[in-house]
Motif scaffolding. Structure first.
Motif: not given
Length: 292
Positions: A268-291
């Motif tokens: 996974a390189l270029g745009p799709v690599k960034k999509r995965f990285a952004d999704a991981l960040t969003a997932h972790r932030q959501r879980n943090q917000n949910n306790g």
């Protein structure tokens, strides 16, 4: 070995007891044991967190209560062959192995649903590939293999008179292994960014062939109608790079492992690599917000 003996062994093995407690005593598609790292044990809030934090987490959405995917499991016909492939060919590291599992508790833990189906159909459980762990006619052996970001569990169900590891499997392998079948699963390996994908596939097939693992075959992106044509395809046909749409930067190929299991290799390189990285960040932030 009876369940009582197995339980006694666990009680006298602090490391195993910690593993079972940390894993919640259940592994999806596997047995009640998981390879949890020292850092994961240290982060286990069931041992260190205040009571109020534990209560809050238990009220959080289910996804926020997870730590992620712990392992993928594959049931094998030949344990030694599969172990050799995943450790010596693909470079995994053994976490631990255990085996000779039998008895009513482990039988019910793994096979209750299948036994109910057999009773409803009024057929011999063996015809549905259901081993008799309850009475010890068959046994279960497992080995856990660690890769950079996930664990693979190898499982073998064997007759009691078959030797551990090198014995034959209790059930015959399934003939139809198309990934299009519902319930089919696959193991996906993530190649490093600087790896030549096409050469990797060529070297994988060559290394497996040297070891007599003739089932290890990767698909080609050009149409071939025979094994000879598949082998004769150009090196560039060993991977499928996607250069448009939301999957831009994704490269993949499907292959079969030494047991006929479905494998996938990706980059996974270029745009799709960034999509995965952004999704991981969003997932972790959501879980943090949910306790989480």
């Amino acid at each position: 070995m009876t369940d009582q003996v197995r339980i006694t062994e666990i009680e006298h093995a602090p490391n195993r007891r910690q593993l079972l407690r940390a894993a919640g005593a259940v592994a999806v598609g596997g047995i009640a044991a998981q390879a949890i790292s020292t850092s994961a044990l240290a982060d286990d809030t069931t041992e260190t967190a205040p009571t109020e934090l534990l209560v809050a987490r238990d009220d959080a959405p289910l996804g926020a209560r997870l730590q992620g995917v712990q392992h993928f499991g594959v049931t094998v016909q030949n344990m030694d062959r599969a172990y050799e492939f995943y450790t010596e060919v693909l470079g995994g590291t053994e976490v631990f192995r255990d085996g000779d599992f039998q008895g009513e508790r482990i039988h019910n833990t793994l096979l209750t649903d299948q036994e109910i189906v057999a009773r409803e159909r009024k057929v011999n459980p063996r015809t549905l590939g259901i081993p008799n762990l309850r009475d010890g006619a068959q046994r279960l052996d497992v080995r856990f293999i660690q890769f950079d970001n996930v664990v693979i569990e190898l499982l073998q169900y064997r007759d009691a008179d078959q030797p551990t590891g090198s014995g034959d499997s209790f059930a015959e392998p399934r003939d139809h292994m198309s990934p299009a079948f519902p319930r089919s699963m696959h193991i996906c390996f993530y190649l490093r960014d600087d790896v030549d994908f096409n050469k990797f596939i060529r070297d994988l097939e060559a290394e497996a062939a040297k070891r007599g693992m003739n089932q290890v075959k990767a698909n080609r992106i050009v149409t071939v109608t025979s094994e000879g044509e598949r082998l004769a395809a150009p090196l560039s046909a060993n991977s499928n790079p996607i250069t448009e749409g939301l999957s831009d930067g994704w490269t993949l190929i499907y292959a079969k492992g030494p047991e006929g299991e479905q494998l996938e290799f990706v980059k996974a390189l270029g745009p799709v690599k960034k999509r995965f990285a952004d999704a991981l960040t969003a997932h972790r932030q959501r879980n943090q917000n949910n306790g989480g």
